[in-house]
Design a protein around this motif. Structure first.
Motif, short mmCIF file in Angstrom:
data_model
loop_
_atom_site.label_atom_id
_atom_site.label_comp_id
_atom_site.label_asym_id
_atom_site.label_seq_id
_atom_site.Cartn_x
_atom_site.Cartn_y
_atom_site.Cartn_z
N ALA A 34 -22.54 16.04 6.12
CA ALA A 34 -21.42 15.95 5.19
C ALA A 34 -21.88 16.06 3.73
O ALA A 34 -21.05 16.14 2.83
N ARG A 35 -23.20 16.02 3.52
CA ARG A 35 -23.78 16.07 2.16
C ARG A 35 -23.25 14.91 1.31
O ARG A 35 -22.89 15.08 0.16
N LEU A 36 -23.23 13.71 1.92
CA LEU A 36 -22.77 12.50 1.25
C LEU A 36 -23.80 11.39 1.41
O LEU A 36 -24.50 11.33 2.42
N ALA A 37 -23.86 10.50 0.42
CA ALA A 37 -24.72 9.33 0.46
C ALA A 37 -23.86 8.09 0.25
O ALA A 37 -23.18 7.96 -0.77
N TYR A 38 -23.89 7.21 1.23
CA TYR A 38 -23.08 5.99 1.19
C TYR A 38 -23.93 4.84 0.65
O TYR A 38 -25.03 4.60 1.14
N PRO A 39 -23.44 4.11 -0.36
CA PRO A 39 -24.25 3.04 -0.95
C PRO A 39 -24.35 1.82 -0.04
O PRO A 39 -23.50 1.59 0.82
N ILE A 40 -25.43 1.07 -0.25
CA ILE A 40 -25.59 -0.23 0.40
C ILE A 40 -25.58 -1.24 -0.74
O ILE A 40 -26.42 -1.19 -1.64
N ARG A 41 -24.60 -2.12 -0.71
CA ARG A 41 -24.45 -3.13 -1.77
C ARG A 41 -24.59 -4.52 -1.17
O ARG A 41 -23.84 -4.87 -0.25
N ASP A 42 -25.51 -5.30 -1.71
CA ASP A 42 -25.75 -6.66 -1.22
C ASP A 42 -25.96 -6.69 0.28
O ASP A 42 -25.48 -7.57 0.98
N GLY A 43 -26.66 -5.66 0.80
CA GLY A 43 -26.97 -5.59 2.22
C GLY A 43 -25.85 -5.08 3.09
O GLY A 43 -25.97 -5.06 4.31
N ILE A 44 -24.75 -4.63 2.48
CA ILE A 44 -23.59 -4.15 3.24
C ILE A 44 -23.39 -2.66 2.99
O ILE A 44 -23.17 -2.25 1.86
N PRO A 45 -23.47 -1.85 4.06
CA PRO A 45 -23.19 -0.42 3.90
C PRO A 45 -21.71 -0.20 3.57
O PRO A 45 -20.83 -0.73 4.25
N ILE A 46 -21.44 0.54 2.53
CA ILE A 46 -20.06 0.84 2.12
C ILE A 46 -19.71 2.21 2.71
O ILE A 46 -20.08 3.24 2.17
N MET A 47 -19.01 2.20 3.83
CA MET A 47 -18.77 3.41 4.61
C MET A 47 -17.41 4.03 4.29
O MET A 47 -16.64 4.38 5.18
N LEU A 48 -17.13 4.18 3.02
CA LEU A 48 -15.90 4.81 2.56
C LEU A 48 -16.24 6.13 1.89
O LEU A 48 -17.09 6.17 1.00
N VAL A 49 -15.58 7.20 2.31
CA VAL A 49 -15.83 8.52 1.72
C VAL A 49 -15.58 8.48 0.22
O VAL A 49 -16.32 9.07 -0.56
N SER A 50 -14.58 7.70 -0.19
CA SER A 50 -14.26 7.61 -1.62
C SER A 50 -15.36 6.93 -2.43
O SER A 50 -15.44 7.11 -3.64
N GLU A 51 -16.23 6.17 -1.79
CA GLU A 51 -17.33 5.48 -2.47
C GLU A 51 -18.64 6.26 -2.37
O GLU A 51 -19.62 5.92 -3.03
N ALA A 52 -18.67 7.30 -1.55
CA ALA A 52 -19.90 8.05 -1.32
C ALA A 52 -20.21 8.97 -2.50
O ALA A 52 -19.31 9.44 -3.19
N ARG A 53 -21.50 9.22 -2.67
CA ARG A 53 -21.97 10.13 -3.70
C ARG A 53 -22.23 11.48 -3.05
O ARG A 53 -22.84 11.56 -1.99
N LYS A 54 -21.73 12.54 -3.68
CA LYS A 54 -21.97 13.89 -3.18
C LYS A 54 -23.42 14.27 -3.44
O LYS A 54 -23.93 14.05 -4.54
N ILE A 55 -24.05 14.84 -2.44
CA ILE A 55 -25.44 15.29 -2.58
C ILE A 55 -25.41 16.74 -3.02
O ILE A 55 -24.83 17.59 -2.35
N GLU A 56 -26.05 16.99 -4.16
CA GLU A 56 -26.11 18.35 -4.69
C GLU A 56 -27.37 19.03 -4.17
O GLU A 56 -28.36 18.38 -3.89
N ASP A 57 -27.32 20.36 -4.08
CA ASP A 57 -28.50 21.12 -3.61
C ASP A 57 -29.60 21.13 -4.59
O ASP A 57 -29.69 20.98 -5.67
#
Length: 62
Positions: free
Chosen positions: A39-62
């Motif tokens: 999906a070319r997305l990176a989902y953050p982990i905050r305070d040990g909790i994976p934030i699995m929301l597409v709206s919170e994910a960072r797009k990975i650029e080439d």
């Protein structure tokens, strides 16, 4: 090991998939993110909790 990552259960990481592509995720310890190559997305982990929301994910650029 980063303390924030040590709070995430490794078994949980094995079960999680990208909510968009349903593909596997890899752990990027440098950025503290779960990465979906398909999906070319990176989902953050905050305070040990994976934030699995597409709206919170960072797009990975080439």
């Amino acid at each position: 090991m980063d303390e924030r990552l040590s709070n995430v259960d490794p078994k949980l990481l094995d079960l999680l998939v990208c909510p968009l592509s349903k593909g596997r995720l890899s752990l990027d310890r440098q950025t503290n993110e779960l990465v979906s190559e398909s999906a070319r997305l990176a989902y953050p982990i905050r305070d040990g909790i994976p934030i699995m929301l597409v709206s919170e994910a960072r797009k990975i650029e080439d």
